[in-house]
Design a protein around this motif. Structure first.
Motif, PDB file in Angstrom:
ATOM      1  N   VAL A 107       0.830  -1.211   0.000  1.00  0.00           N
ATOM      2  CA  VAL A 107       0.000   0.000   0.000  1.00  0.00           C
ATOM      3  C   VAL A 107       0.859   1.253   0.000  1.00  0.00           C
ATOM      4  CG1 VAL A 107      -1.803   1.265   1.221  1.00  0.00           C
ATOM      5  CG2 VAL A 107      -1.854  -1.235   1.141  1.00  0.00           C
ATOM      6  N   ASN A 108       1.886   1.256   0.849  1.00  0.00           N
ATOM      7  CA  ASN A 108       2.759   2.417   0.979  1.00  0.00           C
ATOM      8  C   ASN A 108       4.208   1.929   0.964  1.00  0.00           C
ATOM      9  OD1 ASN A 108       4.177   4.736   1.773  1.00  0.00           O
ATOM     10  ND2 ASN A 108       2.517   5.444   3.087  1.00  0.00           N
ATOM     11  N   PRO A 109       4.740   1.598  -0.222  1.00  0.00           N
ATOM     12  CA  PRO A 109       6.064   0.980  -0.291  1.00  0.00           C
ATOM     13  C   PRO A 109       7.193   1.855   0.230  1.00  0.00           C
ATOM     14  CG  PRO A 109       5.275   1.598  -2.482  1.00  0.00           C
ATOM     15  CD  PRO A 109       4.124   1.754  -1.558  1.00  0.00           C
ATOM     16  N   ASP A 110       7.020   3.178   0.207  1.00  0.00           N
ATOM     17  CA  ASP A 110       8.070   4.055   0.715  1.00  0.00           C
ATOM     18  C   ASP A 110       8.229   3.927   2.230  1.00  0.00           C
ATOM     19  OD1 ASP A 110       8.594   5.002  -1.807  1.00  0.00           O
ATOM     20  OD2 ASP A 110       7.296   6.755  -1.610  1.00  0.00           O
ATOM     21  N   ARG A 111       7.147   3.677   2.945  1.00  0.00           N
ATOM     22  CA  ARG A 111       7.186   3.585   4.403  1.00  0.00           C
ATOM     23  C   ARG A 111       6.994   2.162   4.914  1.00  0.00           C
ATOM     24  NH1 ARG A 111       6.071   7.723   7.625  1.00  0.00           N
ATOM     25  NH2 ARG A 111       6.995   6.273   9.121  1.00  0.00           N
ATOM     26  N   GLN A 112       6.462   1.293   4.052  1.00  0.00           N
ATOM     27  CA  GLN A 112       6.127  -0.051   4.507  1.00  0.00           C
ATOM     28  C   GLN A 112       6.828  -1.111   3.663  1.00  0.00           C
ATOM     29  OE1 GLN A 112       1.701   0.575   4.399  1.00  0.00           O
ATOM     30  NE2 GLN A 112       1.828   0.139   6.593  1.00  0.00           N
ATOM     31  N   ASP A 113       8.127  -0.879   3.452  1.00  0.00           N
ATOM     32  CA  ASP A 113       8.932  -1.788   2.655  1.00  0.00           C
ATOM     33  C   ASP A 113       9.344  -3.032   3.423  1.00  0.00           C
ATOM     34  OD1 ASP A 113      10.408  -0.047   4.314  1.00  0.00           O
ATOM     35  OD2 ASP A 113      12.249  -0.518   3.226  1.00  0.00           O
ATOM     36  N   ALA A 114       9.214  -2.987   4.748  1.00  0.00           N
ATOM     37  CA  ALA A 114       9.658  -4.070   5.622  1.00  0.00           C
ATOM     38  C   ALA A 114       9.033  -3.850   6.993  1.00  0.00           C
ATOM     39  CB  ALA A 114      11.187  -4.065   5.722  1.00  0.00           C
ATOM     40  N   PRO A 115       9.175  -4.802   7.920  1.00  0.00           N
ATOM     41  CA  PRO A 115       8.680  -4.563   9.273  1.00  0.00           C
ATOM     42  C   PRO A 115       9.383  -3.371   9.919  1.00  0.00           C
ATOM     43  CG  PRO A 115       9.131  -6.894   8.945  1.00  0.00           C
ATOM     44  CD  PRO A 115       9.698  -6.176   7.756  1.00  0.00           C
ATOM     45  N   HIS A 116       8.631  -2.578  10.661  1.00  0.00           N
ATOM     46  CA  HIS A 116       9.185  -1.434  11.398  1.00  0.00           C
ATOM     47  C   HIS A 116       8.501  -1.366  12.759  1.00  0.00           C
ATOM     48  CE1 HIS A 116      11.549   0.018   8.066  1.00  0.00           C
ATOM     49  NE2 HIS A 116      10.495   0.119   7.283  1.00  0.00           N
ATOM     50  N   ALA A 117       9.191  -1.852  13.790  1.00  0.00           N
ATOM     51  CA  ALA A 117       8.644  -1.826  15.145  1.00  0.00           C
ATOM     52  C   ALA A 117       8.678  -0.398  15.668  1.00  0.00           C
ATOM     53  CB  ALA A 117       9.458  -2.737  16.051  1.00  0.00           C
ATOM     54  N   HIS A 118       7.512   0.165  15.983  1.00  0.00           N
ATOM     55  CA  HIS A 118       7.466   1.574  16.360  1.00  0.00           C
ATOM     56  C   HIS A 118       7.207   1.816  17.843  1.00  0.00           C
ATOM     57  CE1 HIS A 118       7.711   5.711  15.429  1.00  0.00           C
ATOM     58  NE2 HIS A 118       7.365   5.584  14.153  1.00  0.00           N
ATOM     59  N   SER A 119       6.636   0.843  18.553  1.00  0.00           N
ATOM     60  CA  SER A 119       6.397   1.042  19.982  1.00  0.00           C
ATOM     61  C   SER A 119       6.120  -0.298  20.640  1.00  0.00           C
ATOM     62  CB  SER A 119       5.218   1.995  20.212  1.00  0.00           C
ATOM     63  OG  SER A 119       4.036   1.510  19.616  1.00  0.00           O
ATOM     64  N   ILE A 120       6.266  -0.306  21.984  1.00  0.00           N
ATOM     65  CA  ILE A 120       6.138  -1.562  22.735  1.00  0.00           C
ATOM     66  C   ILE A 120       5.526  -1.276  24.095  1.00  0.00           C
ATOM     67  CG2 ILE A 120       8.535  -1.370  23.565  1.00  0.00           C
ATOM     68  CD1 ILE A 120       8.642  -4.485  23.334  1.00  0.00           C
ATOM     69  N   TYR A 121       4.610  -2.154  24.550  1.00  0.00           N
ATOM     70  CA  TYR A 121       3.845  -1.931  25.784  1.00  0.00           C
ATOM     71  C   TYR A 121       3.567  -3.267  26.471  1.00  0.00           C
ATOM     72  CZ  TYR A 121       2.705   2.200  22.993  1.00  0.00           C
ATOM     73  OH  TYR A 121       2.778   3.320  22.200  1.00  0.00           O
ATOM     74  N   SER A 122       3.527  -3.263  27.802  1.00  0.00           N
ATOM     75  CA  SER A 122       2.981  -4.398  28.528  1.00  0.00           C
ATOM     76  C   SER A 122       1.529  -4.090  28.874  1.00  0.00           C
ATOM     77  CB  SER A 122       3.780  -4.668  29.807  1.00  0.00           C
ATOM     78  OG  SER A 122       3.729  -3.566  30.689  1.00  0.00           O
ATOM     79  N   ASP A 123       0.699  -5.124  28.891  1.00  0.00           N
ATOM     80  CA  ASP A 123      -0.708  -4.908  29.190  1.00  0.00           C
ATOM     81  C   ASP A 123      -0.893  -4.786  30.709  1.00  0.00           C
ATOM     82  OD1 ASP A 123      -0.586  -7.711  29.995  1.00  0.00           O
ATOM     83  OD2 ASP A 123      -2.758  -7.718  29.769  1.00  0.00           O
ATOM     84  N   PRO A 124      -2.067  -4.350  31.189  1.00  0.00           N
ATOM     85  CA  PRO A 124      -2.262  -4.150  32.634  1.00  0.00           C
ATOM     86  C   PRO A 124      -2.041  -5.402  33.479  1.00  0.00           C
ATOM     87  CG  PRO A 124      -3.965  -2.984  31.416  1.00  0.00           C
ATOM     88  CD  PRO A 124      -3.206  -3.800  30.409  1.00  0.00           C
ATOM     89  N   SER A 125      -2.272  -6.587  32.915  1.00  0.00           N
ATOM     90  CA  SER A 125      -2.044  -7.820  33.675  1.00  0.00           C
ATOM     91  C   SER A 125      -0.568  -8.191  33.744  1.00  0.00           C
ATOM     92  CB  SER A 125      -2.825  -8.978  33.043  1.00  0.00           C
ATOM     93  OG  SER A 125      -2.194  -9.427  31.844  1.00  0.00           O
ATOM     94  N   ASN A 126       0.251  -7.566  32.917  1.00  0.00           N
ATOM     95  CA  ASN A 126       1.686  -7.826  32.788  1.00  0.00           C
ATOM     96  C   ASN A 126       1.984  -9.241  32.282  1.00  0.00           C
ATOM     97  OD1 ASN A 126       4.123  -6.305  32.995  1.00  0.00           O
ATOM     98  ND2 ASN A 126       4.789  -7.620  34.673  1.00  0.00           N
ATOM     99  N   ARG A 127       1.012  -9.851  31.642  1.00  0.00           N
ATOM    100  CA  ARG A 127       1.222 -11.184  31.074  1.00  0.00           C
ATOM    101  C   ARG A 127       1.425 -11.148  29.567  1.00  0.00           C
ATOM    102  NH1 ARG A 127      -2.554 -14.724  31.150  1.00  0.00           N
ATOM    103  NH2 ARG A 127      -4.328 -13.327  31.412  1.00  0.00           N
ATOM    104  N   PHE A 128       1.224  -9.960  28.967  1.00  0.00           N
ATOM    105  CA  PHE A 128       1.370  -9.827  27.518  1.00  0.00           C
ATOM    106  C   PHE A 128       2.126  -8.544  27.190  1.00  0.00           C
ATOM    107  CE2 PHE A 128      -2.461 -12.349  28.209  1.00  0.00           C
ATOM    108  CZ  PHE A 128      -2.244 -13.427  27.361  1.00  0.00           C
ATOM    109  N   VAL A 129       2.796  -8.572  26.036  1.00  0.00           N
ATOM    110  CA  VAL A 129       3.479  -7.394  25.484  1.00  0.00           C
ATOM    111  C   VAL A 129       2.944  -7.165  24.082  1.00  0.00           C
ATOM    112  CG1 VAL A 129       5.684  -6.572  24.567  1.00  0.00           C
ATOM    113  CG2 VAL A 129       5.569  -7.476  26.891  1.00  0.00           C
ATOM    114  N   LEU A 130       2.618  -5.905  23.770  1.00  0.00           N
ATOM    115  CA  LEU A 130       2.084  -5.533  22.464  1.00  0.00           C
ATOM    116  C   LEU A 130       3.103  -4.672  21.727  1.00  0.00           C
ATOM    117  CD1 LEU A 130      -0.407  -6.114  24.394  1.00  0.00           C
ATOM    118  CD2 LEU A 130      -1.731  -4.705  22.828  1.00  0.00           C
ATOM    119  N   VAL A 131       3.263  -4.927  20.432  1.00  0.00           N
ATOM    120  CA  VAL A 131       4.209  -4.192  19.592  1.00  0.00           C
ATOM    121  C   VAL A 131       3.486  -3.677  18.356  1.00  0.00           C
ATOM    122  CG1 VAL A 131       6.315  -4.332  18.203  1.00  0.00           C
ATOM    123  CG2 VAL A 131       6.168  -5.592  20.363  1.00  0.00           C
TER     124      VAL A 131
END
Length: 360
Positions: free
Chosen positions: A146-170
């Motif tokens: 869709v947007n090859p200039d910005r989405q040419d490959a994976p780009h991890a932009h942020s990371i968070y743990s959920d309130p239960s601290n059993r999961f991490v979201l990226v």
């Protein structure tokens, strides 16, 4: 809520590599708002994002090391002297880090590298000492069309743990995915959840997210298509379910613009996001029944390219870092309506991309 003359220290991170770049500090008081002169607290390259511990005694910062390696650094906050006291640093598995976060126990520091899509997990000792990385992984894929200039490959932009601290979201901007990992808080390891990711709309480019205080609603701001998407979060299994989406830009706006930061107000009644290009902060009300968003206001950020902003602990101040105009803008938050009114501008903070505010 404290309504008296509260004193703060503000720290500003910059994203340049010159001699004027690093972490700036400034003291202030609120009600009425009064600011001291801002000055360079410590020099470091690409000090573009910071995170505070819960007690506001330690500041964690990204930095760029020699050879372009990604670094995390920790500083003890001396509230009496205002300054930062360097504790230590560690090298990340990826190149330049773009985002860091603490897990809910504050025993682990989580880092995301944008260019090479690497996630790094560091153990943290109570005193703020960062230990050598305990775990890392690389996001894989070929990007989107869709947007090859910005989405040419994976780009991890942020990371968070959920309130239960059993999961991490990226948030992966390049793959149009928000990944969900099971988090082992004993050794820092991440493993794909039963449903390993949720796909966003094609070309959305998820950048950052925020949890509602009830722990059930997640709001993701999508950098490329200018939307905020609401999800229902099931912490029992670590699964996100799409609920709704709203635009951050006004109807008819056709110029280039991308989103950046997103935050839920401490009252859980309002949500804020930033538009770069439109150069605005957008304000929504949060329906207490279903979490849906309704537009309240779009207000100029007071500068160019509002990269990051922060709310103070009481939700009375919203402070914006405008990268391209190198200024910081302070807004008063109306407790009843959530609306913003501009108060003060701090000039000459070069390429500023992050703000943190600490009570003294």
């Amino acid at each position: 809520m404290n309504t008296g003359n509260q004193k703060y220290i503000a720290y500003y991170g910059t994203s340049g590599t010159g001699s004027d770049d690093g972490i700036y500090s400034q003291t202030l008081s609120h009600a009425p708002l009064e600011l001291s002169a801002a000055g360079l607290e410590c020099h470091q390259k690409k000090a573009g994002f910071q995170r505070l511990n819960r007690n506001e005694t330690v500041l964690y910062s990204i930095a760029l090391g020699d050879g372009e390696s990604g670094l995390v650094r920790s500083f003890r906050i001396n509230k009496r002297k205002v300054g930062l006291e360097f504790i230590n640093e560690q090298e990340a598995a990826g190149e330049g880090l773009c985002h860091i976060n603490l897990d809910r126990s504050e025993k682990w520091l989580l880092g995301a590298s944008y260019n090479d899509a690497v996630i790094t997990v560091f153990p943290v000792i109570d005193s703020g000492v960062i230990s050598e990385k305990a775990f890392s992984l690389v996001l894989e894929g070929s990007g989107t069309e869709v947007n090859p200039d910005r989405q040419d490959a994976p780009h991890a932009h942020s990371i968070y743990s959920d309130p239960s601290n059993r999961f991490v979201l990226v948030c992966d901007l390049g793959m149009d995915r928000i990944y969900v990992y099971r988090f082992n808080s004993e050794n820092g390891a991440l493993a794909p959840a039963a449903t390993p990711y949720v796909e966003t709309a094609p070309g959305a480019g998820p950048r950052h997210l925020a949890f509602h205080g009830n722990g059930r609603w997640i709001y993701a701001i999508n950098e490329l298509n200018g939307t905020v998407t609401q999800y229902e979060w099931d912490e029992a299994v670590g699964e996100m379910t799409l609920k709704s989406s709203v635009d951050t830009l006004p109807d008819g706006f056709s110029e280039e613009s991308t989103t950046a930061e997103i935050l839920v107000h401490p009252s859980n009644r309002f949500l804020y996001g930033s538009n770069r290009g439109h150069d605005s902060i957008v304000v929504y009300s949060i329906d207490e029944g279903d979490g849906s968003l309704s537009l309240i206001q779009r207000v100029s950020s007071g500068g160019e390219h509002p990269r990051n902003f922060v709310l103070d602990e009481d939700g009375r101040l919203l402070v914006v870092a405008n990268r391209d105009s190198s200024n910081i803008v302070y807004f008063e938050v109306d407790a009843e309506s959530g609306e913003l009114s501009r108060q003060e501008i701090v000039e000459n903070v070069p390429i500023c991309t992050c703000v943190r505010v600490v009570k003294r």
